[in-house]
Design an enzyme around this catalytic site. Sequence first.
Site, PDB file in Angstrom:
ATOM      1  CE  LYS A 159      -3.901  -2.798   2.892  1.00  0.00           C
ATOM      2  NZ  LYS A 159      -3.739  -2.901   4.082  1.00  0.00           N
ATOM      3  N   GLY A 160       2.521   1.033   0.736  1.00  0.00           N
ATOM      4  CA  GLY A 160       3.354   2.251   0.501  1.00  0.00           C
ATOM      5  C   GLY A 160       3.741   3.245  -0.463  1.00  0.00           C
ATOM      6  CD  GLU A 185       8.637  -1.250  -3.678  1.00  0.00           C
ATOM      7  OE1 GLU A 185       7.714  -0.837  -2.283  1.00  0.00           O
ATOM      8  OE2 GLU A 185       8.672  -2.549  -3.348  1.00  0.00           O
ATOM      9  CG  ASP A 186       6.542   2.874   0.163  1.00  0.00           C
ATOM     10  OD1 ASP A 186       7.568   1.476  -0.197  1.00  0.00           O
ATOM     11  OD2 ASP A 186       6.094   2.865   1.745  1.00  0.00           O
ATOM     12  CG  ASP A 220      15.506  -1.828   4.893  1.00  0.00           C
ATOM     13  OD1 ASP A 220      16.098  -1.782   4.817  1.00  0.00           O
ATOM     14  OD2 ASP A 220      14.229  -1.698   5.549  1.00  0.00           O
ATOM     15  CE  LYS A 247      15.619   2.361   5.622  1.00  0.00           C
ATOM     16  NZ  LYS A 247      14.980   2.270   7.141  1.00  0.00           N
ATOM     17  CB  VAL A 298      11.011   6.507   6.554  1.00  0.00           C
ATOM     18  CG1 VAL A 298      12.776   7.204   7.073  1.00  0.00           C
ATOM     19  CG2 VAL A 298      11.704   6.063   6.010  1.00  0.00           C
TER      20      VAL A 298
END
Length: 191
Positions: free
Chosen positions: A45-46, A101-102, A105, A133, A155
């Site tokens: 959902k990001g 994508e938000d 990572d 990231k 975050v």
Amino acid sequence: MKSIHDAVDHKLFSEEDIDEMTTRLGKQLTKDYAGKRVLVVGALKGAIFFMVDLLKKMDLPCDIDFIDVSSYGNGTESSGKITVTHDLEADVTGRDVLIVEDIVDTGLTLKFMKDEMIKRGAKSVKCCVLLNKTARRTTEVEVEYYGTHVGNEFVIGYGMDFAGLYRNLPYVGVIKPQVVEEFSKKHENDN
């Protein structure tokens, strides 16, 4: 907490910073995908906030679809186990696919999505992410387009959540450690 803003230790990227990133990325994607009908796949959902703003800055004919792939659950650390909870409706065969994508990572979910699109016959698969990231990367995966690098902080905001909350902050901030601690204490008996 009276406001969702109370969960933020400090802001990392303001609304203006985010607008600059989406504008820059939108222009680059418009140039790179000129003459193509790109399938933009949002990672739920990001990515919804970033995807909407990014699409507004892309002067291209785009189809959109969504996939929900998770490796987090309700924690702050990736579990390493990838779960698909919502799959694409579109056929990607022969398509130029752009995954939005938000944040990337560990790279596990992005690598999974890219590999899956190739396996399904996509012509090309690239990724556009707001926050890269790299400090936490455990899987080698290329992020072709990104707004900026971010350090090893947890975050929230602008689509990024903690336990499903705080996605609707209009900026990106670092969550207060006490918010995580309180949640952990409250839910430690749930396991």
